[in-house]
Design a protein around this motif. Structure first.
Motif, PDB file in Angstrom:
ATOM      1  N   PRO A  17     -53.785-122.846-145.873  1.00 64.54           N
ATOM      2  CA  PRO A  17     -55.065-122.287-145.414  1.00 64.54           C
ATOM      3  C   PRO A  17     -56.216-122.554-146.389  1.00 64.54           C
ATOM      4  CG  PRO A  17     -53.322-120.621-145.335  1.00 64.54           C
ATOM      5  CD  PRO A  17     -52.740-121.822-146.011  1.00 64.54           C
ATOM      6  N   ARG A  71     -61.120-123.755-141.362  1.00 63.57           N
ATOM      7  CA  ARG A  71     -59.821-124.216-141.852  1.00 63.57           C
ATOM      8  C   ARG A  71     -59.481-125.551-141.203  1.00 63.57           C
ATOM      9  NH1 ARG A  71     -54.021-121.176-141.011  1.00 63.57           N
ATOM     10  NH2 ARG A  71     -52.747-122.858-141.881  1.00 63.57           N
ATOM     11  N   LEU A  74     -53.334-124.739-132.702  1.00 66.86           N
ATOM     12  CA  LEU A  74     -52.213-125.291-133.437  1.00 66.86           C
ATOM     13  C   LEU A  74     -51.055-124.307-133.357  1.00 66.86           C
ATOM     14  CD1 LEU A  74     -51.665-127.781-135.340  1.00 66.86           C
ATOM     15  CD2 LEU A  74     -51.644-126.065-137.149  1.00 66.86           C
ATOM     16  N   LEU A  78     -48.686-119.919-131.510  1.00 68.39           N
ATOM     17  CA  LEU A  78     -49.875-120.321-132.247  1.00 68.39           C
ATOM     18  C   LEU A  78     -49.818-119.773-133.671  1.00 68.39           C
ATOM     19  CD1 LEU A  78     -52.570-119.660-129.508  1.00 68.39           C
ATOM     20  CD2 LEU A  78     -51.313-121.760-130.010  1.00 68.39           C
ATOM     21  N   ILE A  79     -50.371-120.518-134.583  1.00 63.37           N
ATOM     22  CA  ILE A  79     -50.425-120.021-135.954  1.00 63.37           C
ATOM     23  C   ILE A  79     -51.636-119.097-136.116  1.00 63.37           C
ATOM     24  CG2 ILE A  79     -49.385-122.145-136.791  1.00 63.37           C
ATOM     25  CD1 ILE A  79     -52.095-122.729-138.135  1.00 63.37           C
ATOM     26  N   LEU A  80     -51.536-118.259-137.108  1.00 64.52           N
ATOM     27  CA  LEU A  80     -52.655-117.369-137.418  1.00 64.52           C
ATOM     28  C   LEU A  80     -53.605-118.086-138.352  1.00 64.52           C
ATOM     29  CD1 LEU A  80     -50.642-114.084-137.993  1.00 64.52           C
ATOM     30  CD2 LEU A  80     -51.817-114.845-135.925  1.00 64.52           C
ATOM     31  N   LEU A  81     -54.825-117.607-138.372  1.00 68.01           N
ATOM     32  CA  LEU A  81     -55.860-118.318-139.118  1.00 68.01           C
ATOM     33  C   LEU A  81     -55.614-118.344-140.619  1.00 68.01           C
ATOM     34  CD1 LEU A  81     -59.316-117.742-137.458  1.00 68.01           C
ATOM     35  CD2 LEU A  81     -58.168-119.883-138.040  1.00 68.01           C
ATOM     36  N   GLU A  85     -52.558-118.124-142.307  1.00 64.30           N
ATOM     37  CA  GLU A  85     -51.202-118.362-142.796  1.00 64.30           C
ATOM     38  C   GLU A  85     -50.924-119.859-142.870  1.00 64.30           C
ATOM     39  OE1 GLU A  85     -48.346-116.649-140.074  1.00 64.30           O
ATOM     40  OE2 GLU A  85     -49.116-117.819-138.389  1.00 64.30           O
ATOM     41  N   GLY A  86     -50.066-120.248-143.794  1.00 61.51           N
ATOM     42  CA  GLY A  86     -49.659-121.636-143.915  1.00 61.51           C
ATOM     43  C   GLY A  86     -48.707-122.005-142.794  1.00 61.51           C
ATOM     44  N   LEU A  87     -48.440-123.304-142.668  1.00 58.66           N
ATOM     45  CA  LEU A  87     -47.596-123.763-141.568  1.00 58.66           C
ATOM     46  C   LEU A  87     -46.171-123.252-141.701  1.00 58.66           C
ATOM     47  CD1 LEU A  87     -48.779-127.478-141.292  1.00 58.66           C
ATOM     48  CD2 LEU A  87     -49.408-125.559-139.843  1.00 58.66           C
ATOM     49  N   ARG A 141     -42.573-116.746-139.536  1.00 59.07           N
ATOM     50  CA  ARG A 141     -43.024-115.570-138.810  1.00 59.07           C
ATOM     51  C   ARG A 141     -42.693-115.667-137.328  1.00 59.07           C
ATOM     52  NH1 ARG A 141     -47.033-114.943-135.516  1.00 59.07           N
ATOM     53  NH2 ARG A 141     -48.093-116.844-136.187  1.00 59.07           N
ATOM     54  N   GLN A 143     -40.040-128.829-142.045  1.00 54.66           N
ATOM     55  CA  GLN A 143     -40.946-129.507-141.125  1.00 54.66           C
ATOM     56  C   GLN A 143     -40.454-130.914-140.852  1.00 54.66           C
ATOM     57  OE1 GLN A 143     -45.214-129.647-142.266  1.00 54.66           O
ATOM     58  NE2 GLN A 143     -45.238-131.650-141.319  1.00 54.66           N
ATOM     59  N   VAL A 153     -46.499-128.281-134.623  1.00 52.67           N
ATOM     60  CA  VAL A 153     -45.740-128.826-135.739  1.00 52.67           C
ATOM     61  C   VAL A 153     -44.310-128.323-135.623  1.00 52.67           C
ATOM     62  CG1 VAL A 153     -45.535-128.947-138.255  1.00 52.67           C
ATOM     63  CG2 VAL A 153     -47.797-128.871-137.187  1.00 52.67           C
TER      64      VAL A 153
END
Lengths: 237, 237
Positions: A85, A107, B9, B50-53, B55-57, B63, B78, B111
């Motif tokens: 992020p 981001r 994403l 969907l990812i949160l704004l 947090e990393g991938l 999560r 990954q 991803v």
DNA sequence: ACAAAAGTGTTGGAGATACACCCATGA
DNA sequence: TCATGGGTGTATCTCCAACACTTTTGT
């Protein structure tokens, strides 16, 4: 249910080039004077940009590379996505982002692609809006924008893996090359030495390396047989 | 300068599990009745969201897997990003997207992560809002939502590569296992047979596979020596 | 004739492969 | 005692690594 209102996705291209002098990577500089590192050097970065809404990732990588460096027709392979992020939040990158992005605080997740070309066959040119395009020796790469040093390291690893497993060397050499050049390429990329005779034995097993009816010219020693790759016999994946 | 106003994403997790019965993958069903394939079967999919704004991938993958299946503490890696502009535009997926997403027409790049667990040690539970969680034999996977069949295929390939190069098998077996079980695992994942004696010779070279002072019990034949993995001696990358 | 890189085979050792029989247990 | 999978060693072969001298050209 989690959601995200907006984030950006980019592609970054790590283009490797090779000549007798070693392995290089293509870096660009921005025009903006303001974009300099701590010691006042212009900041370099990998060619990369946001993807368009209606294009695929691979397509985007090809477009971005072309737009920024005029290089096209290159074998590009995805190797990793980078999504920390904070990867575009570093102080050193802020002023440039403010200059070129409508939403500089957004981001950005980026997908890394790497490609291979022969320095003999390609002559990258900066896009009109870019500051410069340069081949930098892998060993001489300084601090790059964002997390591009990390991305570059990931690309080198991917390149090594590919070269070992799929023998993807053909794009890095000129159309005609000697076996010594090929060996030097392997030694440079994989960072180890090979025995000349054993190396040649292995190459002879590769059906996609074909001898030409032609020899090196103008060298001050015994002229070497020239070879080329037969692109028909190569599987790209 | 190209831009994109908004795209989404996500991460998708391909969780592999193994028991004597074969290699399985964890799939979920949605609660919505409306989400069915052409023949009226409930549509399955990989756990993903969907990812949160902020947090990393990798963090997002952990999560999402936890939220949807209650599985946590798993080694996730990954392997590829999927970004076809039409990957969520297929007719079969529309009604479900309309039900759960605030912007169902948004393009989504995803991803892919894969992970390994032992079916003996994990018991996935559906999230409250999900319809069901099931281990499906790799050979019995039908049509999945979106491009999840493609993603699954990519994950299987990544799993095979990893197992061959890094011998990442420890997560797939129970804490105590026999060498025959280990061999079956290799044979299932890599889809080839091994010679028992040669296989055991190779295992003995691996310092992270340690014999226990314990034998199999309650079997109708000579009880096998039990082994376990020594997690200290394993490098995860 | 000299310098400089090209080109070429053989041998030994390590590691992979192929292969068959006895063993311990529960039923 | 029988059925079931567990457990073990050796001979062969293939692949890889190590190694040194002759050849062709330009100067």
């Amino acid at each position: 249910m989690p959601t995200n209102e907006s984030l950006h996705l980019s592609v970054d291209c790590v283009l490797f080039g090779y000549d007798d002098d070693g392995l290089k990577v293509l870096l660009i500089n921005q025009k903006e004077d303001s974009y300099r590192d701590g010691s006042g050097q212009p900041m370099s970065q990998l060619p990369g940009d946001l993807i368009l809404l209606d294009e695929g990732l691979h397509e985007a990588a090809e477009r971005v590379l072309y737009e920024l460096t005029q290089v096209q027709g290159v074998y590009l392979k995805q190797f990793h996505a980078y999504g920390d992020p904070n990867r575009v939040k570093d102080h050193k990158d802020r002023s440039w982002l403010r200059a070129v992005r409508t939403k500089p605080d957004q981001r950005v997740i980026t997908v890394g692609y790497f490609g291979l070309v022969s320095l003999h066959d390609y002559d990258p040119q900066p896009a009109s809006f870019a500051g410069g395009v340069n081949w930098i020796d892998i060993g001489d790469v300084g601090p790059l924008a964002f997390d591009h040093n990390t991305i570059l390291a990931g690309a080198i690893e991917a390149l090594q893996t590919q070269l070992e497993s799929h023998h993807i060397s053909f794009e890095l050499l000129p159309k005609k090359f000697t076996l010594s050049q090929l060996q030097q390429l392997y030694e440079t990329v994989l960072e180890k030495k090979f025995d000349k005779r054993n190396f040649r034995k292995n190459i002879k097993k590769m059906s996609h390396v074909v001898p030409l009816d032609e020899k090196q010219q103008g060298v001050t020693h015994k002229p070497a047989q020239l070879f080329s790759f037969n692109p028909d016999q190569i599987e790209h994946d």
